[in-house]
Design a protein around this motif. Structure first.
Motif, short mmCIF file in Angstrom:
data_model
loop_
_atom_site.label_atom_id
_atom_site.label_comp_id
_atom_site.label_asym_id
_atom_site.label_seq_id
_atom_site.Cartn_x
_atom_site.Cartn_y
_atom_site.Cartn_z
N LYS A 157 5.64 -4.34 6.10
CA LYS A 157 6.38 -5.84 5.21
C LYS A 157 6.05 -5.20 3.80
O LYS A 157 5.30 -4.92 2.64
N ASP A 158 7.32 -6.10 3.18
CA ASP A 158 7.25 -5.81 1.33
C ASP A 158 5.77 -6.78 0.84
O ASP A 158 6.02 -6.66 0.08
N ASP A 159 5.83 -8.17 1.90
CA ASP A 159 5.11 -8.71 1.19
C ASP A 159 3.60 -8.74 1.63
O ASP A 159 2.59 -9.41 1.07
N GLU A 160 3.48 -7.59 2.31
CA GLU A 160 2.03 -7.26 2.75
C GLU A 160 1.21 -6.94 1.38
O GLU A 160 1.37 -5.91 0.47
N PHE A 161 -0.29 -7.22 1.36
CA PHE A 161 -1.17 -6.58 -0.11
C PHE A 161 -1.57 -5.98 1.30
O PHE A 161 -2.91 -6.28 2.19
N ILE A 162 -1.96 -4.36 0.36
CA ILE A 162 -2.91 -3.27 0.98
C ILE A 162 -4.55 -3.35 0.14
O ILE A 162 -3.62 -2.80 -0.96
N TYR A 163 -5.14 -2.67 0.29
CA TYR A 163 -6.53 -2.40 -0.25
C TYR A 163 -6.67 -1.05 0.02
O TYR A 163 -7.25 -1.04 1.65
N PHE A 164 -6.43 -0.21 -0.84
CA PHE A 164 -7.17 1.40 -0.05
C PHE A 164 -8.47 1.61 -1.49
O PHE A 164 -8.52 1.35 -2.11
N ASN A 165 -9.59 1.82 -0.55
CA ASN A 165 -10.67 2.30 -0.74
C ASN A 165 -10.83 3.69 -0.51
O ASN A 165 -10.87 4.24 1.00
#
Length: 344
Positions: A294-302
C-alpha cells in the motif's frame, strides 16, 4: 607440501572493480540472499568483541560459506564509533577467502570499502521492494561515509529523487556531504538541516539513519505515512518508531535479535516479539512474502550485516581481480620450506 599462493587485493583495486558498476554491486546482494533462501549458504554465529559498552567499540569475526561456489571465509572488521570525534574512519576490515576443495586460502581483500558498499547495497536492495513508488525526497540523519554511499546507490536505483535533506551534529559535515555529492547529482536539491533531525526526516519518502553514536535521534512524530525507514547502525531511533511501523523487515531477524540495535533492545525488553517481525529480506526477494502493498504503509527496514553477503562480495571481487589482473600474488607456503632440523 603444496605451494599456496594468495592474491592480495587492496582498497584501490576494489574501488576499480566497483567503479561505475552499481548494478554489479546490487546483484551480488540479491544473489547472496537467494542462495541463503535456497540453503546454499552457511551462516555461523558472528563473534563480537565489545571493548566499550557505551561507545560500542568492537571487532567482529564474521564467518560464512557459499556452498555452490565452493568458497568459505570470513570478514574481520572493526567498528569504532569513538573514532568519529577524532576525525578517523570508524570501520576498517579485511576479507579472507578460501576454497573448500582442499581448504587452502586464495585471497586477502580489503574489507573497509566492501563493508561500506555492502551495507548501502543491502539497504538499496531492500528499498527496491519496500520504498514508495517513485520516491522524490530522501532524508539522512548522519552525513558520514555510510550516508554518502547510501545516497549514491539509492539515487542510482531511484532517479526520481530530487530533494535530499541532511542533518548531522556538525554543520561542516553536512556541507561536506553536499559538496561531495552535488556535482554528481545536479538534478537534486540538497538541504543542510543544521542538526535539525526533525527537518531531515519529516518530509522524506526514504529516511536513512547512519550515525556513529548510540542515540535515538529519529522520532516517531517525524515519520510520515508511506515512508521507508532504513536503519543502518545500532540505536538510532526511539522505540515508538518501530511500534508505528506497518511492517518491520530485517536482513535476517535471527541474526539481529540479540544485538544492540533498536529492535534488538525492544526484543530483549519484551516490547517486540518474533511475530512482530513481518519478514526477512530474502523472503521478499524470493516472493514468499510481499514487499510494499500500500502507498501509505510505513515500513521499517533493519540491517545487521550478514557475513554470507560479505563472502559473496569477496568471491566476486576475487574473480574480477583475477580476470582484470588486479592484486598481487604472494607465495604464502613454499614446497618443502620447513626444515625440521632448524627447530632442534
Amino acid at each position: 607440501m603444496k605451494e599456496i599462493k594468495i592474491r592480495v587485493v587492496t582498497q584501490n583495486q576494489v574501488s576499480q572493480i566497483f567503479k561505475n558498476n552499481n548494478d554489479f554491486i546490487l546483484n551480488i546482494v540479491e544473489d547472496a540472499l537467494r542462495k541463503w533462501a535456497n540453503d546454499d549458504a552457511k551462516l555461523p554465529d558472528k563473534i563480537s568483541q565489545i571493548f566499550d559498552q557505551n561507545t560500542q567499540n568492537r571487532i567482529n569475526c564474521m564467518p560464512a560459506t557459499i556452498i555452490p561456489d565452493k568458497v568459505s571465509g570470513m570478514k574481520w572488521v572493526s567498528v569504532f564509533p569513538a573514532n568519529a570525534p577524532k576525525g578517523v574512519q570508524n570501520v576498517s576490515g579485511i576479507l579472507l577467502l578460501s576454497e573448500i576443495e582442499t581448504g587452502f586460502p586464495v585471497a586477502v581483500i580489503d574489507g573497509t570499502l566492501e563493508t561500506r558498499v555492502r551495507t548501502a547495497a543491502v539497504g538499496t536492495v531492500a528499498a527496491k521492494y519496500l520504498a514508495p513508488k517513485n520516491p522524490r525526497t530522501i532524508g539522512f540523519l548522519g552525513s558520514g561515509e555510510e550516508a554518502r554511499m547510501h545516497f549514491a546507490l539509492l539515487k542510482h536505483t531511484f532517479p526520481t529523487i530530487e530533494k535530499c535533506y541532511v542533518a548531522s551534529r556538525k554543520s561542516a559535515s553536512e556541507e561536506s556531504f553536499i559538496s561531495e555529492l552535488k556535482e554528481a547529482a545536479k538534478d537534486v536539491e540538497f538541504i543542510a538541516c543544521n542538526a535539525d533531525y526533525s527537518l531531515a526526516a519529516s518530509s522524506a519518502d526514504i529516511i536513512v539513519t547512519a550515525i556513529s553514536g548510540q542515540v535515538p535521534l529519529l522520532k516517531a512524530k517525524d515519520v510520515k505515512s508511506g515512508t521507508l525507514y532504513i536503519h543502518v547502525g545500532g540505536w538510532e531511533d526511539e522505540y515508538a518508531v518501530a511500534l508505528k511501523a506497518n511492517k518491520i523487515v530485517c536482513d535476517d531477524w535471527n541474526a539481529s535479535k540479540h544485538r544492540t540495535q533498536t529492535i534488538s533492545r525492544m526484543y530483549m525488553e519484551g516490547i517486540l516479539k518474533d511475530e512482530d517481525i513481518y519478514a526477512d529480506l530474502a523472503e521478499i526477494i524470493t516472493g514468499k512474502k510481499l514487499g510494499r502493498e500500500k502507498d501509505d504503509e510505513f515500513i521499517y527496514f533493519n540491517s545487521v550485516g550478514l557475513s554470507f553477503i560479505d563472502l559473496n562480495f569477496a568471491n566476486e571481487i576475487y574473480k574480477q581481480a583475477c580476470k582484470l589482473g588486479l592484486g598481487q600474488e604472494v607465495m604464502l607456503t613454499e614446497t618443502d620450506a620447513i626444515s625440521y632440523k632448524n627447530f632442534i
